[in-house]
Design a protein around this motif. Structure first.
Motif, PDB file in Angstrom:
ATOM      1  N   LYS A 283       0.826  -1.212   0.000  1.00  0.00           N
ATOM      2  CA  LYS A 283       0.000   0.000   0.000  1.00  0.00           C
ATOM      3  C   LYS A 283       0.858   1.260   0.000  1.00  0.00           C
ATOM      4  CE  LYS A 283      -2.614  -1.442   3.432  1.00  0.00           C
ATOM      5  NZ  LYS A 283      -3.676  -1.515   4.455  1.00  0.00           N
ATOM      6  N   LEU A 284       1.909   1.275   0.791  1.00  0.00           N
ATOM      7  CA  LEU A 284       2.753   2.469   0.827  1.00  0.00           C
ATOM      8  C   LEU A 284       3.474   2.649  -0.498  1.00  0.00           C
ATOM      9  CD1 LEU A 284       3.797   4.869   2.379  1.00  0.00           C
ATOM     10  CD2 LEU A 284       5.616   3.426   3.320  1.00  0.00           C
ATOM     11  N   ARG A 285       3.976   1.572  -1.084  1.00  0.00           N
ATOM     12  CA  ARG A 285       4.652   1.682  -2.383  1.00  0.00           C
ATOM     13  C   ARG A 285       3.685   2.213  -3.441  1.00  0.00           C
ATOM     14  NH1 ARG A 285       6.645  -3.538  -1.420  1.00  0.00           N
ATOM     15  NH2 ARG A 285       5.375  -4.348  -3.147  1.00  0.00           N
ATOM     16  N   TYR A 286       2.476   1.693  -3.433  1.00  0.00           N
ATOM     17  CA  TYR A 286       1.491   2.126  -4.421  1.00  0.00           C
ATOM     18  C   TYR A 286       1.130   3.588  -4.222  1.00  0.00           C
ATOM     19  CZ  TYR A 286      -2.395   1.509  -7.704  1.00  0.00           C
ATOM     20  OH  TYR A 286      -3.230   1.589  -8.782  1.00  0.00           O
ATOM     21  N   ALA A 287       0.937   3.991  -2.975  1.00  0.00           N
ATOM     22  CA  ALA A 287       0.612   5.391  -2.681  1.00  0.00           C
ATOM     23  C   ALA A 287       1.728   6.316  -3.156  1.00  0.00           C
ATOM     24  CB  ALA A 287       0.371   5.572  -1.187  1.00  0.00           C
ATOM     25  N   LYS A 288       2.967   5.899  -2.994  1.00  0.00           N
ATOM     26  CA  LYS A 288       4.096   6.714  -3.449  1.00  0.00           C
ATOM     27  C   LYS A 288       4.059   6.905  -4.966  1.00  0.00           C
ATOM     28  CE  LYS A 288       7.491   5.518   0.158  1.00  0.00           C
ATOM     29  NZ  LYS A 288       8.836   4.927   0.383  1.00  0.00           N
ATOM     30  N   ARG A 289       3.792   5.834  -5.693  1.00  0.00           N
ATOM     31  CA  ARG A 289       3.784   5.923  -7.149  1.00  0.00           C
ATOM     32  C   ARG A 289       2.617   6.776  -7.649  1.00  0.00           C
ATOM     33  NH1 ARG A 289       6.925   1.900  -9.788  1.00  0.00           N
ATOM     34  NH2 ARG A 289       5.386   1.477 -11.421  1.00  0.00           N
ATOM     35  N   VAL A 290       1.459   6.611  -7.039  1.00  0.00           N
ATOM     36  CA  VAL A 290       0.304   7.427  -7.431  1.00  0.00           C
ATOM     37  C   VAL A 290       0.559   8.900  -7.140  1.00  0.00           C
ATOM     38  CG1 VAL A 290      -2.118   7.918  -6.917  1.00  0.00           C
ATOM     39  CG2 VAL A 290      -1.367   5.555  -7.222  1.00  0.00           C
ATOM     40  N   CYS A 291       1.095   9.198  -5.962  1.00  0.00           N
ATOM     41  CA  CYS A 291       1.391  10.598  -5.616  1.00  0.00           C
ATOM     42  C   CYS A 291       2.434  11.186  -6.553  1.00  0.00           C
ATOM     43  CB  CYS A 291       1.862  10.693  -4.162  1.00  0.00           C
ATOM     44  SG  CYS A 291       0.537  10.572  -2.941  1.00  0.00           S
TER      45      CYS A 291
ATOM     46  N   ALA B  28      -8.186   3.115  -4.861  1.00  0.00           N
ATOM     47  CA  ALA B  28      -6.915   2.805  -5.517  1.00  0.00           C
ATOM     48  C   ALA B  28      -6.473   1.405  -5.101  1.00  0.00           C
ATOM     49  CB  ALA B  28      -5.849   3.838  -5.144  1.00  0.00           C
ATOM     50  N   ASP B  29      -6.878   0.415  -5.892  1.00  0.00           N
ATOM     51  CA  ASP B  29      -6.542  -0.982  -5.632  1.00  0.00           C
ATOM     52  C   ASP B  29      -5.089  -1.219  -6.022  1.00  0.00           C
ATOM     53  OD1 ASP B  29      -6.239  -3.785  -5.688  1.00  0.00           O
ATOM     54  OD2 ASP B  29      -8.344  -4.087  -6.244  1.00  0.00           O
ATOM     55  N   VAL B  30      -4.296  -1.750  -5.103  1.00  0.00           N
ATOM     56  CA  VAL B  30      -2.866  -1.927  -5.370  1.00  0.00           C
ATOM     57  C   VAL B  30      -2.594  -2.907  -6.505  1.00  0.00           C
ATOM     58  CG1 VAL B  30      -2.202  -1.338  -3.014  1.00  0.00           C
ATOM     59  CG2 VAL B  30      -2.658  -3.731  -3.602  1.00  0.00           C
ATOM     60  N   ASP B  31      -3.591  -3.698  -6.908  1.00  0.00           N
ATOM     61  CA  ASP B  31      -3.410  -4.636  -8.006  1.00  0.00           C
ATOM     62  C   ASP B  31      -3.660  -3.995  -9.378  1.00  0.00           C
ATOM     63  OD1 ASP B  31      -2.712  -6.907  -6.478  1.00  0.00           O
ATOM     64  OD2 ASP B  31      -4.818  -7.235  -5.958  1.00  0.00           O
ATOM     65  N   VAL B  32      -4.118  -2.744  -9.391  1.00  0.00           N
ATOM     66  CA  VAL B  32      -4.357  -2.025 -10.637  1.00  0.00           C
ATOM     67  C   VAL B  32      -3.086  -1.275 -11.028  1.00  0.00           C
ATOM     68  CG1 VAL B  32      -5.693  -0.167 -11.729  1.00  0.00           C
ATOM     69  CG2 VAL B  32      -6.822  -1.775 -10.168  1.00  0.00           C
ATOM     70  N   PRO B  33      -2.590  -1.402 -12.258  1.00  0.00           N
ATOM     71  CA  PRO B  33      -1.400  -0.643 -12.665  1.00  0.00           C
ATOM     72  C   PRO B  33      -1.592   0.854 -12.377  1.00  0.00           C
ATOM     73  CG  PRO B  33      -1.980  -2.242 -14.348  1.00  0.00           C
ATOM     74  CD  PRO B  33      -3.101  -2.258 -13.357  1.00  0.00           C
ATOM     75  N   PHE B  34      -0.534   1.482 -11.869  1.00  0.00           N
ATOM     76  CA  PHE B  34      -0.678   2.862 -11.399  1.00  0.00           C
ATOM     77  C   PHE B  34      -1.127   3.804 -12.515  1.00  0.00           C
ATOM     78  CE2 PHE B  34       3.347   3.701 -13.396  1.00  0.00           C
ATOM     79  CZ  PHE B  34       3.342   5.070 -13.633  1.00  0.00           C
ATOM     80  N   ASP B  35      -0.631   3.582 -13.762  1.00  0.00           N
ATOM     81  CA  ASP B  35      -1.001   4.493 -14.842  1.00  0.00           C
ATOM     82  C   ASP B  35      -2.478   4.350 -15.203  1.00  0.00           C
ATOM     83  OD1 ASP B  35      -0.208   1.948 -15.634  1.00  0.00           O
ATOM     84  OD2 ASP B  35       0.324   2.565 -17.657  1.00  0.00           O
TER      85      ASP B  35
END
Length: 311
Positions: free
Chosen positions: A118-126, A290-297
């Motif tokens: 979750k933290l990794r995903y949040a970083k990429r989205v931000c 923001a589901d962590v399994d969804v590609p960030f883009d």
């Protein structure tokens, strides 16, 4: 210890440090340029109108007249009015202002539980949304929080500053417990300029996620909620007699886990997600799961389609 006070797990599991090496690689950066281009194409023509302020200045959109006062700039006199009515009136214009975008990233222990997905995903989205803002010459700043403001990247602008964003986000680690209300009260006290606030969090707050969002609303900020979810939270791999603990507070509880208990837990998790969705819809707060399994883009494109971010 109530449901979803924090992520629960077996005793011995814990918070994982994020892998700093792979978050913002070349492939990630190439996708940022694509997303920035898409944002300009999709929202072309809307941004000027939505960013117009009530301040009068030297912009290009006429707002009103006022009487001439000694010392005023002669260039803004309306000579057509003077010829027709013999009055010296000054033309006032609406002034365009760059948008202030604040990214608030939840860095509490629940965001780093297990493999820290979750933290990794949040970083990429931000990082991706920050790049879009920087490309549009908005003023972007980032704040990390738990039950307080942990750290802050001062406001910056321009695409070249994205590496400053990367450095700040790379250093974030999950620690402490969640209290969105206290953290966002501190944020509001530290930031007098109002603007858009993108809150990236799993919203596991024992006092209730509503309080923190309302702090932003009541203080005239525009919240945009990016709810970071990992569906594995709803289906823990547990069975039999286990000792559960709260990764944020350290509280423990002995539980006998059966299939019926897991089913009730999954249903309660689903209701919790629906509760957040209903609250945001009722309060007209832009919200995206923001589901962590969804590609960030793909998630960023959903943000664009949802509306409420670029304005």
């Amino acid at each position: 210890m109530g449901f979803l006070d924090a992520v629960l797990g077996r005793k011995g599991a814990g918070v994982t440090k994020t892998d700093k090496g792979e978050l913002f690689d070349d492939d990630f950066q190439r996708k940022l340029d694509y997303l920035a281009l898409v944002s300009k194409r999709v929202f072309a023509g809307r941004m000027r109108a939505e960013r117009r302020t009530k301040k009068s200045g030297s912009g290009v959109e006429f707002a009103d007249h006022r009487d001439y006062q000694p010392g005023d700039d002669f260039r803004y006199l309306d000579w057509n009015v003077y010829q027709r009515f013999d009055r010296l009136l000054l033309r006032l214009y609406e002034e365009e202002e760059d948008l202030a975008i604040y990214f608030i990233i939840d860095a509490s222990s629940s965001m780093g539980f297990g493999d820290a997905r979750k933290l990794r995903y949040a970083k990429r989205v931000c990082a991706a949304l920050a790049y879009v803002g920087l490309a549009n010459l908005d003023r972007v700043s980032i704040v990390s929080t738990t039950d307080k403001v942990l750290d802050r990247m001062p406001a910056t602008r321009g695409k070249a500053r994205i590496f400053k964003v990367f450095r700040f986000l790379n250093e974030l680690e999950a620690e402490g417990h969640t209290d969105l209300e206290d953290a966002l009260k501190a944020f509001v006290a530290q930031n007098k300029r109002r603007g858009l606030v993108v809150l990236a969090s799993d919203l596991y707050d024992p006092k209730g996620f509503e309080r923190g969002i309302n702090v932003l609303r009541y203080n005239k900020f525009d919240p945009f909620v990016v709810h970071v979810v990992d569906k594995k939270d709803a289906t823990p791999n547990l069975a039999g007699d286990v000792l559960l603990y709260d990764c944020e507070t350290g509280d423990e509880r002995e539980v006998t886990v059966t299939a019926k208990v897991l089913e009730r837990f999954e249903n309660a998790y689903g209701e919790y997600l629906s509760e957040i969705d209903r609250f945001c819809a009722t309060k007209q707060v832009p919200y995206i799961q923001a589901d962590v399994d969804v590609p960030f883009d793909e998630l960023i494109l959903r943000v664009f389609r949802r509306g409420g971010f670029l304005r």
